[in-house]
Design an enzyme around this catalytic site. Sequence first.
Site, PDB file in Angstrom:
ATOM      1  N   GLY A 149       2.552  -1.009   1.211  1.00 20.49           N
ATOM      2  CA  GLY A 149       3.265  -0.526   0.040  1.00 20.49           C
ATOM      3  C   GLY A 149       3.432   0.982   0.076  1.00 20.49           C
ATOM      4  O   GLY A 149       2.769   1.689   0.837  1.00 20.49           O
ATOM      5  N   CYS A 150       4.334   1.478  -0.754  1.00 16.86           N
ATOM      6  CA  CYS A 150       4.652   2.907  -0.766  1.00 16.86           C
ATOM      7  C   CYS A 150       3.498   3.728  -1.303  1.00 16.86           C
ATOM      8  O   CYS A 150       3.061   4.705  -0.689  1.00 16.86           O
ATOM      9  CB  CYS A 150       5.926   3.156  -1.564  1.00 16.86           C
ATOM     10  SG  CYS A 150       5.943   2.404  -3.201  1.00 16.86           S
ATOM     11  N   TYR A 151       2.986   3.333  -2.479  1.00 10.87           N
ATOM     12  CA  TYR A 151       1.824   4.045  -3.028  1.00 10.87           C
ATOM     13  C   TYR A 151       0.644   3.961  -2.070  1.00 10.87           C
ATOM     14  O   TYR A 151      -0.121   4.895  -1.903  1.00 10.87           O
ATOM     15  CB  TYR A 151       1.394   3.394  -4.352  1.00 10.87           C
ATOM     16  CG  TYR A 151       2.197   3.798  -5.566  1.00 10.87           C
ATOM     17  CD1 TYR A 151       2.349   5.138  -5.917  1.00 10.87           C
ATOM     18  CD2 TYR A 151       2.770   2.838  -6.399  1.00 10.87           C
ATOM     19  CE1 TYR A 151       3.050   5.497  -7.062  1.00 10.87           C
ATOM     20  CE2 TYR A 151       3.467   3.199  -7.542  1.00 10.87           C
ATOM     21  CZ  TYR A 151       3.599   4.526  -7.867  1.00 10.87           C
ATOM     22  OH  TYR A 151       4.284   4.875  -9.007  1.00 10.87           O
TER      23      TYR A 151
END
Lengths: 346, 346, 346, 346
Positions: A149-151
């Site tokens: 995921g990005c986070y």
Amino acid sequence: MINAGIIGSTGYAGAELVRLLLRHPEVNIKWYGSRSYIDQKYASVYGNMFKLVEDICSDDNINALADEVDVIFTATPQGYLASVLTEDILNKVKVVDLSADYRIKDVSIYEKWYGIEHKSPQFIGEAVYGLCEVNREDIKKARLIANPGCYTTCSILSFYPLVKEGIIDANSIIVDAKSGTSGAGRGAKVQNLYCEVNENIKAYGVLTHRHTPEIEEQLSYAAGEDINIIFTPHLVPMNRGILVTGYANLKKDVSYEDCLKAYEKYYKDEKFIRILDKDVCPETKWVEGSNYFDVNFKIDERTKRVVVMGALDNVVKGAAGQAVQNMNLIFGFEESMGLDLVPMFP
Amino acid sequence: MINAGIIGSTGYAGAELVRLLLRHPEVNIKWYGSRSYIDQKYASVYGNMFKLVEDICSDDNINALADEVDVIFTATPQGYLASVLTEDILNKVKVVDLSADYRIKDVSIYEKWYGIEHKSPQFIGEAVYGLCEVNREDIKKARLIANPGCYTTCSILSFYPLVKEGIIDANSIIVDAKSGTSGAGRGAKVQNLYCEVNENIKAYGVLTHRHTPEIEEQLSYAAGEDINIIFTPHLVPMNRGILVTGYANLKKDVSYEDCLKAYEKYYKDEKFIRILDKDVCPETKWVEGSNYFDVNFKIDERTKRVVVMGALDNVVKGAAGQAVQNMNLIFGFEESMGLDLVPMFP
Amino acid sequence: MINAGIIGSTGYAGAELVRLLLRHPEVNIKWYGSRSYIDQKYASVYGNMFKLVEDICSDDNINALADEVDVIFTATPQGYLASVLTEDILNKVKVVDLSADYRIKDVSIYEKWYGIEHKSPQFIGEAVYGLCEVNREDIKKARLIANPGCYTTCSILSFYPLVKEGIIDANSIIVDAKSGTSGAGRGAKVQNLYCEVNENIKAYGVLTHRHTPEIEEQLSYAAGEDINIIFTPHLVPMNRGILVTGYANLKKDVSYEDCLKAYEKYYKDEKFIRILDKDVCPETKWVEGSNYFDVNFKIDERTKRVVVMGALDNVVKGAAGQAVQNMNLIFGFEESMGLDLVPMFP
Amino acid sequence: MINAGIIGSTGYAGAELVRLLLRHPEVNIKWYGSRSYIDQKYASVYGNMFKLVEDICSDDNINALADEVDVIFTATPQGYLASVLTEDILNKVKVVDLSADYRIKDVSIYEKWYGIEHKSPQFIGEAVYGLCEVNREDIKKARLIANPGCYTTCSILSFYPLVKEGIIDANSIIVDAKSGTSGAGRGAKVQNLYCEVNENIKAYGVLTHRHTPEIEEQLSYAAGEDINIIFTPHLVPMNRGILVTGYANLKKDVSYEDCLKAYEKYYKDEKFIRILDKDVCPETKWVEGSNYFDVNFKIDERTKRVVVMGALDNVVKGAAGQAVQNMNLIFGFEESMGLDLVPMFP
């Protein structure tokens, strides 16, 4: 030259895959999947692609697709891939999954945080967590990549060297993350309207955001023990970019140089990680449109803590760029192929 | 003290009515109508109203409402009021309609541009077009006000004195209008998502926008003949504000002073219209949050044309503020009551 | 492989030249000129360039530079190049000037609109106006390129086919242009501060903007007569992008197909010009980061006028991208080399 | 009716004072001080004030001013007031200082963090820290108010009840603050240009920001011991608003209700503080343009920490609004007079 199919090509991450793969010298996009826009011209969904993509959007027939391409990217809602993936598909093509379906090894944690039943837990064990800078060798041999995921990418890469080297108490980690709005996707929701996001900042999903267990799992591996952290995401009025400001207690007296040494140990030769000069704070604008992750830190003598800062473009290094990086590793291309993007400023 | 009901109180124009009426010394809001949020706390729909509004949203029963209040504001989709309005309602309450239902006198033009059948054309004749600076005396006596559109108010007020005084050829008028995104409403549409609007500008509804016939009709009255204009709206990445840049051919040799005299003839004593100093261009930020309309112009000797510029806040003077101004006129309150808002900068 | 020097490399146009040339396969940047940041690391001025550019900014010694490189780009304030250019320099290197110094053939017009004396009018005649799609063959043979302005490129390309084919009355042209804020440069001025530009739109330089005579001169060539137009620039709260909405009177009865034929006659084979599908309005976001110019038009039967819309990225096709395109033509590289940029969305 | 003078009336905080005082029923602004714009019309500096303010900007003669007005607001750079304040002035007028000159009781801490010598330390003892909700009674009797900083107000009010009630370990406090750009002031600096701030987020002043000791001092009073905290400010692409996300270790097992009780103990009757409903996260947009401070919190059972969130408008409750609130207290006006502003949305 390989052929690629994208399932979910009309979401923001899918569209960024298109942008990157169009200029990748070894890839040909054969399939623009999109449940919402079946039979419509891709360029009518994304006007920027006019004259660049002539294709029509197709429905999501992953089995048919597996016969036509070498790699499938799934930029789909949680649960989709888990519900359709089979051994047969994995025997035919490599799959890079941008959803969360295979990121978490403990299926009960997945089901608890995502609130859905996992339909194909048998592939979780095999799936390789596609954080290239950490799991490079495993990725090269994988059939199924769980693209982070990005986070998560931003949070893990910010803390990884300090946890791995035992410099900080991993249980004291606080991740205060700020994300551009593309991270919320292209779904038509009131809360993501221009007038709701613009001139506004807020935290959301406080203590309940689904990227929390993903960060915890990966940092637990680095720490060698199970850890709990606090992760607080915020919505920022900008299109792209994630900034992580992280805090942790130092386990021992360390100098700036000690910490720097830790970061350099793991990141010195990484093409896509830039350890900024002393006292320079990362800015999301400096990585916009590129696959870079910028990082820096400061030590607070007064409170015996470290402040860590990391920045990346959520749709590139936080999604599509990393997916391409994973694909490059799997197919033996140069890892940075098609990813030598100079950040755009302003 | 009068009682007011708002049908459509959870759209942006409705919400601005709430903001203004909450501080109006002679008005008490008795009814927060909202089809989408029935039985929900108004303050849960608009967090800014927490502790300011304790009410619950109600369904749209205009007949029941007519018994409870003195004035009804309808900030509703086109066609709603036309489908429910009755003589009985108008006998009981004043109605200020922020939709387009009664703005256009020729019902065939309404039906052509809006693509719907008008369900109560019998009230069109009686409805007063609520452009206060032009129709003040008629408004005072009205039962039913057709509150002007945002683009329309800005366009008409920009050109009115020049048309009325015969300085320009009204058929040569070109209105190039730029609007903030609140004008697009609070509906959940992909095209109004933050990431679609931000860092972007586009024209839309070119030659087909519904405010065109409304501008034409009102300026035709001023011109004393039927006119056709070009009106081009644009979507700008900002929340509030409309800027009109208008062009027209001069019918005769006029000086700056001649034009100024025309504007002053009609606007000199208008509290909410500010004719800017020579060479100062209006900026939407200078009127944000207020009921002001700012205007200025420049004469081009080279091409014998005038460039007219007008700015207002689309949800105030372009919607809710003008509606309150109309209500003040109808009920004999001071025209500016509750509207002495100082523009907010930055 | 050629060597390039950039004088004025720390303005926004200069920085975009760096972004583009870094990925150009035939160019090596040898000189990062910057009066404001002499002896500072380029990457300390533009954090996005960290690890990508290791060079230090140099002072502007164009004579020394002429000995070291094959092409010089000057992204400098008006008057700079005119004050230092010599025959000797032009004998040694090609010069692509992004300022206005050699764009206007009539020096008295230049001096009137720019308010400065032209120090080397002897080179005006030789300078080729670098609008590649119009002057391609002359550019190939040029020593000195007057790279067009951003507003100018967008305005001329929007109207060129219609003027050239005599479809419109060129004297009736009105250009209503909207620009992102990077066009205002990186100078520290109050009016360009975030809080002044954000949530705001305004016209500026009305009837006096310096790009007016440049547009007029080029369209006069196309029209075969001297023309006067109205040009109104606006400042929009976004970083990049120019949208032109243009208006003109039709000289004859023309259909959509007639107009389309005109555009196709000149632009059909142009790689960087996209004529959009019928009724699709250009959006600046669709060209962001790329060298594309998108164009479309609509005919208004009611007023016998045409509405023309054009969009480009002001720092790419409106500045640095076009400069590289010119350089490619001069040096015989493929015209699109280093410019195959996919627009970034969102 | 009292007379007020504003020194520094053309900064953003000064301009907001003008906006608020123009509508204050008991105040008349007599003096618009501005070193940068002496003898210019105030409305030419702030176009929004056209027709609202006819005055000319004056130089900063605080002694002359003290004879003319009842209250002086100084919205000036650090060190200004300290260098001119005298006993004579304080005998004549009340002074509300929006700078940091008298906020910190220990002059050596002031001189260390601000890097300037304090020219009138003799007034530090007398100055009352103008956080109305905490020091109300002292403010009423004060001659000199040290109006709190924007970050500081937001940070202290977020944590005050928890510290005061001993629920958290005050030394574990981490304040991650996000501010709109108006907090950076109206000075012409490259880093605050539109294109530098827009589409960007960054931390700055990490571990060195001057509001740190101010927060520490005030929370130390509440804690009854000297504490050290971490404070990290961030620059957000929006005009107004500060959001604080704060973290601290719980000293004991507490429930949501226990914490709520602490907040209610101190804030229940505060007109300008809104404790949001359970699980609702504050958004800066919900307080924009108003004097509200919104607060909420969540308890993390997993890590035994509390996450606190607070939001305010930095130029209202964080500056001008609080200054007016202080003035109201001093002069015996109703505390909320002139401050009953409904937050503007969108």
